[in-house]
Scaffold this active site. Structure first.
Site, mmCIF file in Angstrom:
data_model
loop_
_atom_site.group_PDB
_atom_site.id
_atom_site.type_symbol
_atom_site.label_atom_id
_atom_site.label_comp_id
_atom_site.label_asym_id
_atom_site.label_seq_id
_atom_site.Cartn_x
_atom_site.Cartn_y
_atom_site.Cartn_z
ATOM 1 N N THR A 166 2.177 27.110 -41.355
ATOM 2 C CA THR A 166 3.181 27.727 -40.495
ATOM 3 C C THR A 166 4.363 28.217 -41.329
ATOM 4 O O THR A 166 4.604 27.748 -42.446
ATOM 5 C CB THR A 166 3.717 26.746 -39.446
ATOM 6 O OG1 THR A 166 4.611 25.805 -40.061
ATOM 7 C CG2 THR A 166 2.596 26.009 -38.736
ATOM 8 N N ASP A 167 5.105 29.131 -40.755
ATOM 9 C CA ASP A 167 6.404 29.467 -41.333
ATOM 10 C C ASP A 167 7.327 28.264 -41.155
ATOM 11 O O ASP A 167 7.003 27.303 -40.457
ATOM 12 C CB ASP A 167 6.972 30.723 -40.675
ATOM 13 C CG ASP A 167 7.720 31.597 -41.661
ATOM 14 O OD1 ASP A 167 8.360 31.032 -42.574
ATOM 15 O OD2 ASP A 167 7.692 32.834 -41.521
ATOM 16 N N TRP A 168 8.478 28.325 -41.749
ATOM 17 C CA TRP A 168 9.320 27.144 -41.914
ATOM 18 C C TRP A 168 9.978 26.681 -40.608
ATOM 19 O O TRP A 168 10.507 27.476 -39.852
ATOM 20 C CB TRP A 168 10.371 27.432 -42.970
ATOM 21 C CG TRP A 168 10.105 26.810 -44.312
ATOM 22 C CD1 TRP A 168 11.013 26.138 -45.085
ATOM 23 C CD2 TRP A 168 8.874 26.793 -45.053
ATOM 24 N NE1 TRP A 168 10.410 25.700 -46.255
ATOM 25 C CE2 TRP A 168 9.101 26.085 -46.258
ATOM 26 C CE3 TRP A 168 7.599 27.283 -44.819
ATOM 27 C CZ2 TRP A 168 8.116 25.865 -47.215
ATOM 28 C CZ3 TRP A 168 6.601 27.059 -45.766
ATOM 29 C CH2 TRP A 168 6.866 26.368 -46.940
ATOM 30 N N TYR A 216 7.123 33.953 -37.202
ATOM 31 C CA TYR A 216 7.870 33.330 -36.121
ATOM 32 C C TYR A 216 7.740 34.115 -34.806
ATOM 33 O O TYR A 216 7.896 33.562 -33.726
ATOM 34 C CB TYR A 216 9.363 33.287 -36.458
ATOM 35 C CG TYR A 216 9.743 32.463 -37.651
ATOM 36 C CD1 TYR A 216 9.455 31.102 -37.709
ATOM 37 C CD2 TYR A 216 10.440 33.031 -38.713
ATOM 38 C CE1 TYR A 216 9.850 30.337 -38.792
ATOM 39 C CE2 TYR A 216 10.830 32.277 -39.804
ATOM 40 C CZ TYR A 216 10.536 30.932 -39.841
ATOM 41 O OH TYR A 216 10.925 30.178 -40.908
#
Length: 635
Positions: free
Chosen positions: A332-334, A291
């Site tokens: 991607t991260d969440w 992030y």
């Protein structure tokens, strides 16, 4: 065997047995196990609709029914009923959270695969998981072992300092994952723990770039296969968080808006990148950017855009794809696209650091332009299809990502047989030899920081006078704090009053500032590394009466300065059960751990240190790599 399928298994005229995934009665190239993976991918890609492609490009959380059934009602974390998300939205990648006992977990997995088989092309599901073989319970990052064998957290594996132990763990976890149908791991986390306050250190291999790189290679080989090659028995790894998520400003975590900035005042970007180079060499199936939003980062004379790494074309395409030559999946991260309304009704803002001003469609376009293939924690396929219909995203752009995602599924053998055996799941998960290996690793990882000669209490009058307190001698009367009576019994006679004790054994956890104003915030231990005054006072009171053996569970560094003159021995652990700690303290399994990071002397030193530089606090209480050994037993 207890597996079944819903589609007919056919035999081609040449005798080839195949799964007729699209139900046309013909052996198509993508159904033919003899056809090279690249050709199978192209054949299937040509048959896919835009909706099929879009579904492949999302990975979201899924829930399991406690009886092994699919969950069709909206739950605490699922955004859609299982049937809707699989058959209507065409999603085929899911991150599973809670799992029932192994037989029921396998039953649930098979039901999910049967549901996917009833889509037009029968594309199998890939089930992934965050780490779930250790102690830390954080629904945003990891899960306690439960039915699986239990090992020290990654920091503990690093403390052992043996790549062979890392590979042994990875192979054990691989066996248990595969048994219940988990074929993708949202780990390893190869960030460097260079900022002492950062909350994610427990899942890392510590601060040393070279050691982390060596452990990364062993980890990938254990999960994916020799040299990281995927096969029918592999678990595909997602290495994170590219290009290194450790150097967070003020040690705050980028899950939260106050922790979005990632900084490199010491100019050590290359150190943080190094383990990812090794991951590429060992064919990690996927990468996940963090992030974090780089601030003031300049690479090769070019300022890097201050936006979250998942949005950053210079990092994902320029560095990862073009410079490092990586052509695997980037997920991607969440929740980078949409705000999320959690079970409590609280709105969790998308982690759109640096692009907060963009709406959801524009964020999605920027993520794809950066070079990412899959949206983590999202299932908004209609949004992506709308962008395709409007011409904002091309079919060629979809195809580039879909090829990568399909290739992993084919290499794992999911198109040929995605099902698991309930009996085998029950036999493999928690198997005695795996549990024993994990327990031994827990004991080995314990790090002896101090081990002083006895100077007070009744033991100084006997044969133990003048000897280090560890390993604890048999037959002692023990006051145990933080250990269950059953576990403490392994140390000697358990007493309830310090007046009756020969020694006190006390377990503490590393301190943190308790925060709970945002979703997930309470799980991320952040802020000061100093023990509260009352904790120090309690140890001081005990130490005035009896020798104290102190164990501190380190999920990040702790400032032990006020405790050094009080405890007769201090050990550190990183996910160690009561029985494993007892084995280490008594020498039944001699502790071998060495600190995977330094332990600072003060918070002033921490605040003055550079977040991207390892061991950057002056005059630490203990340096990285410190760890004592017990003297060999006399013959």
């Amino acid at each position: 065997m207890t597996t079944t399928t819903t589609r007919t298994t056919l035999t081609a005229p040449d005798g080839t047995v195949f799964r007729d995934l699209n139900g046309n009665g013909t052996l198509d190239p993508y159904e033919d196990p003899r056809v090279p993976v690249a050709d199978r991918v192209e054949d299937l890609l040509a048959r896919m609709t835009p909706a099929d492609k879009a579904g492949l490009m999302f990975q979201t959380v899924i829930e399991t029914g406690p009886d092994g059934s699919l969950v069709e009602a909206l739950g605490a974390i699922s955004k859609s009923p299982t049937t809707a998300v699989v058959q209507a939205k065409r999603l085929t990648h899911f991150n599973v959270h809670r799992l029932p006992e192994p037989r029921l977990a396998a039953r649930w997995h098979n039901a999910l695969q049967r549901l996917a088989e009833d889509t037009p092309l029968g594309i199998p599901v890939t089930v992934s998981t965050d780490p779930r073989h250790a102690f830390h319970e954080n629904s945003g990052a990891s899960f306690a072992a439960g039915h699986f064998s239990q090992w020290p957290d990654a920091l503990g594996l690093a403390a052992i300092g043996d790549a062979g132990a890392v590979r042994q763990f990875a192979d054990a976890a691989r066996q248990e994952y595969v048994a219940v149908g988990i074929r993708a791991a949202l780990h390893p986390c190869v960030d460097l723990a260079t900022e002492p306050r950062w909350a994610r250190q427990l899942g890392t291999f510590g601060e040393d770039s070279a050691l982390t790189s060596a452990f990364t290679a062993a980890y990938l080989d254990g999960f994916q296969g020799p040299d990281g090659r995927l096969g029918a028995g592999s678990v595909a790894c997602t290495t994170k968080h590219f290009p290194g998520g450790g150097p967070q400003a003020d040690g705050e975590d980028a899950h939260f808006p106050y922790g979005r900035e990632q900084v490199y005042p010491g100019g050590r970007f290359a150190d943080h990148l190094a383990p990812f180079r090794v991951a590429i060499a060992h064919r990690t199936a996927a990468m996940m950017p963090y992030y974090g939003m780089p601030v003031g980062l300049v690479l090769d004379g070019e300022p890097i855009e201050p936006v979250g790494f998942g949005y950053n074309r210079q990092i994902v395409t320029g560095l990862l794809r073009e410079e490092l030559g990586y052509d695997g999946v980037v997920v991607t991260d969440w929740e980078l696209v949409n705000d999320n309304v959690v079970a409590t009704g609280q709105v969790l803002a998308a982690r759109a650091w640096g692009v907060e001003h963009l709406d959801a469609p524009a964020r999605m376009v920027k993520i794809l332009a950066a070079g990412c293939d899959q949206f983590g924690g999202e299932e908004c396929t209609d949004l992506l299809l709308g962008l395709v219909a409007d011409g904002a995203v091309t079919q060629d752009r979809l195809d580039a990502s879909v090829r990568r995602l399909l290739r992993v599924k084919f290499e794992l053998g999911l198109f040929d047989d995605p099902y698991v055996d309930e009996d085998a799941a029950a036999a493999v998960v928690g198997r005695a030899d795996l549990v024993a290996a994990g327990l031994r690793a827990q004991s080995r990882s314990v790090t002896v920081l101090t081990n002083d000669v006895l100077t007070n209490g009744p033991l100084t009058n006997g044969a133990l006078a003048g000897t280090p307190i560890l390993p604890l001698a048999p037959g002692l009367r023990v006051l145990a704090i933080g250990l269950s009576p059953a576990d403490a019994a392994g140390l000697g006679e358990v007493v309830d009053d310090v007046a009756d004790a020969d020694v006190a054994v006390v377990r503490l956890v590393a301190p943190w500032e308790h925060r709970d104003s945002m979703f997930l915030e309470s799980w991320f231990h952040a802020g000061s590394l100093e023990f509260p005054a009352d904790v120090v006072a309690q140890v001081r009171e005990l130490a005035a009466r009896v020798p104290v053996v102190l164990d501190v569970t380190l999920d990040r560094p702790a400032i032990l300065t006020p405790l050094l003159g009080l405890a007769t021995a201090i050990v550190a652990s990183y996910g160690t059960s009561g029985p494993a700690l007892v084995a280490a303290l008594t020498g039944a399994v001699p502790p071998e751990g060495r600190l995977p990071f330094q332990l600072p002397r003060s918070m002033a030193a921490v605040r003055a240190a550079r977040p991207d530089v390892p061991s950057d606090t002056p005059d630490p209480t203990f340096a990285a790599g410190h760890g004592l050994r017990y003297a060999p037993a006399s013959a």
